[in-house]
Design an enzyme around this catalytic site. Sequence first.
Site, PDB file in Angstrom:
ATOM      1  N   GLY A  82      -5.601  -3.763   7.745  1.00 44.14           N
ATOM      2  CA  GLY A  82      -6.590  -2.701   7.859  1.00 44.14           C
ATOM      3  C   GLY A  82      -7.568  -2.864   9.016  1.00 44.14           C
ATOM      4  O   GLY A  82      -8.038  -1.869   9.577  1.00 44.14           O
ATOM      5  N   THR A 113      -0.670   2.239   7.424  1.00 43.20           N
ATOM      6  CA  THR A 113      -0.604   1.074   6.544  1.00 43.20           C
ATOM      7  C   THR A 113      -0.422  -0.173   7.390  1.00 43.20           C
ATOM      8  O   THR A 113       0.066  -0.091   8.511  1.00 43.20           O
ATOM      9  CB  THR A 113       0.547   1.209   5.518  1.00 43.20           C
ATOM     10  OG1 THR A 113       0.662  -0.015   4.781  1.00 43.20           O
ATOM     11  CG2 THR A 113       1.876   1.497   6.182  1.00 43.20           C
ATOM     12  N   THR A 139       0.820  -1.210   0.000  1.00 38.19           N
ATOM     13  CA  THR A 139       0.000   0.000   0.000  1.00 38.19           C
ATOM     14  C   THR A 139       0.857   1.265   0.000  1.00 38.19           C
ATOM     15  O   THR A 139       1.968   1.244   0.527  1.00 38.19           O
ATOM     16  CB  THR A 139      -0.852  -0.054   1.294  1.00 38.19           C
ATOM     17  OG1 THR A 139      -1.769  -1.113   1.140  1.00 38.19           O
ATOM     18  CG2 THR A 139      -1.606   1.217   1.559  1.00 38.19           C
ATOM     19  N   ARG A 163     -14.478  -6.971   0.616  1.00 35.89           N
ATOM     20  CA  ARG A 163     -13.819  -6.486   1.849  1.00 35.89           C
ATOM     21  C   ARG A 163     -13.235  -5.098   1.605  1.00 35.89           C
ATOM     22  O   ARG A 163     -12.557  -4.849   0.615  1.00 35.89           O
ATOM     23  CB  ARG A 163     -12.709  -7.454   2.260  1.00 35.89           C
ATOM     24  CG  ARG A 163     -11.921  -7.032   3.508  1.00 35.89           C
ATOM     25  CD  ARG A 163     -10.673  -6.262   3.156  1.00 35.89           C
ATOM     26  NE  ARG A 163      -9.804  -6.023   4.303  1.00 35.89           N
ATOM     27  CZ  ARG A 163      -8.736  -5.219   4.275  1.00 35.89           C
ATOM     28  NH1 ARG A 163      -8.407  -4.595   3.169  1.00 35.89           N
ATOM     29  NH2 ARG A 163      -8.006  -5.041   5.343  1.00 35.89           N
ATOM     30  N   VAL A 164     -13.482  -4.196   2.521  1.00 40.03           N
ATOM     31  CA  VAL A 164     -12.871  -2.871   2.470  1.00 40.03           C
ATOM     32  C   VAL A 164     -12.095  -2.680   3.759  1.00 40.03           C
ATOM     33  O   VAL A 164     -12.589  -3.006   4.844  1.00 40.03           O
ATOM     34  CB  VAL A 164     -13.940  -1.767   2.316  1.00 40.03           C
ATOM     35  CG1 VAL A 164     -13.327  -0.389   2.425  1.00 40.03           C
ATOM     36  CG2 VAL A 164     -14.671  -1.926   0.980  1.00 40.03           C
ATOM     37  N   GLY A 165     -10.873  -2.179   3.635  1.00 43.47           N
ATOM     38  CA  GLY A 165     -10.029  -1.996   4.814  1.00 43.47           C
ATOM     39  C   GLY A 165     -10.068  -0.570   5.341  1.00 43.47           C
ATOM     40  O   GLY A 165     -11.040   0.167   5.149  1.00 43.47           O
ATOM     41  N   ASP A 166      -9.001  -0.206   6.011  1.00 45.97           N
ATOM     42  CA  ASP A 166      -8.904   1.111   6.645  1.00 45.97           C
ATOM     43  C   ASP A 166      -8.665   2.241   5.654  1.00 45.97           C
ATOM     44  O   ASP A 166      -9.016   3.398   5.924  1.00 45.97           O
ATOM     45  CB  ASP A 166      -7.722   1.115   7.618  1.00 45.97           C
ATOM     46  CG  ASP A 166      -6.415   0.861   6.871  1.00 45.97           C
ATOM     47  OD1 ASP A 166      -6.278  -0.235   6.280  1.00 45.97           O
ATOM     48  OD2 ASP A 166      -5.552   1.758   6.842  1.00 45.97           O
TER      49      ASP A 166
HETATM   50  N1  ASP Z   1      -4.165  -1.130   5.061  1.00 42.61           N
HETATM   51  C1  ASP Z   1      -4.400  -1.843   3.832  1.00 42.61           C
HETATM   52  C2  ASP Z   1      -5.662  -2.634   3.944  1.00 42.61           C
HETATM   53  O1  ASP Z   1      -5.835  -3.338   4.885  1.00 42.61           O
HETATM   54  C3  ASP Z   1      -3.295  -2.747   3.454  1.00 42.61           C
HETATM   55  C4  ASP Z   1      -1.903  -2.208   3.642  1.00 42.61           C
HETATM   56  O2  ASP Z   1      -1.696  -1.153   4.189  1.00 42.61           O
HETATM   57  O3  ASP Z   1      -0.979  -2.877   3.166  1.00 42.61           O
HETATM   58  O4  ASP Z   1      -6.460  -2.592   3.078  1.00 42.61           O
END
Ligand code: ASP
Length: 282
Positions: free
Chosen positions: A205, A202, A151, A179-182
């Site tokens: 998430g 990062t 990321t 799925r949606v992360g942070d």
């Molecule tokens: N934070 C991102 C997510 O979980 C992944 C990452 O930072 O590598 O979608």
Amino acid sequence: MTIQVLVHGGAGALARGRQEAVLAACRAAVEAGVARLRAGGSALDAVESAVQSLEDDPLFNAGYGSALNRDGQVQMDALIMDGQTFNIGAVAAISRVKNPIRLARRVMAATPHHLLVAEGAERFAAEQGIPLVPMETLIAPQALDAEGSDTVGAVALDGEGNLAVAVSTGGVRGKLAGRVGDSPIAGAGGWAENGLGAACATGVGEGIMRALLSFRAVNLLAEHSPQAAAEAALALFGQKFKGEGGLIVLDGAGRVGIAHNTPFMPTAWLQGDAIVAQARQA
Ligand code: ASP
């Protein structure tokens, strides 16, 4: 007036052979952001340009080169936030846009909303003149390997004292469809607030969402330097919220903070007239 651009290329394990290339790309991203600032652009312009340059590089898990979900598909998330107005633009679960950060900026500038997802976000892209591309064109050869790319994110301070943050990701490898992360969630993946600072997170998430890591780090700037704020936020993140990852922090004086509890988190930023880069926290 001090300016600053600080970028990260994801917290995780960084294979030995990739370190130099990843650091060079982080430097190039800072250069792209700084060029915008020197040309009179805003902090928002700088973070958008910096993140766009990383999205275009297949070394990173964002834009071209995004990680694939369990169904072998690209589903990307991105966020941009203006520390002056608190305006936010974000997109999630999009598969057909080359530069998600550009679309996030359009959500910010051209809608009354903060977050658009999936097909509706893509339809909005087309309406805004951002071309839709076949998902397959975003899959880089290395996305099919187990080995990681990561990321990307950027924080910036412009000559008028405004702060901004931008984040872009393909999300965690092998995630469930939908799925949606942070990353596209303000306060979690990124936060910018004039008068305090900006932060970008990062890592996994789910942990970052539990901790609201970026918001927490920026709030710590009321009483701490950026480095101390990054370390304090990371300590809570690891211990209380069982999170794994890292963050970058910037204050209104252009001072930077970097912390991670993973082996590596490549970063680059401006120091005087030079751009410095490191693969892990000094
Ligand atoms: N934070 C991102 C997510 O979980 C992944 C990452 O930072 O590598 O979608």
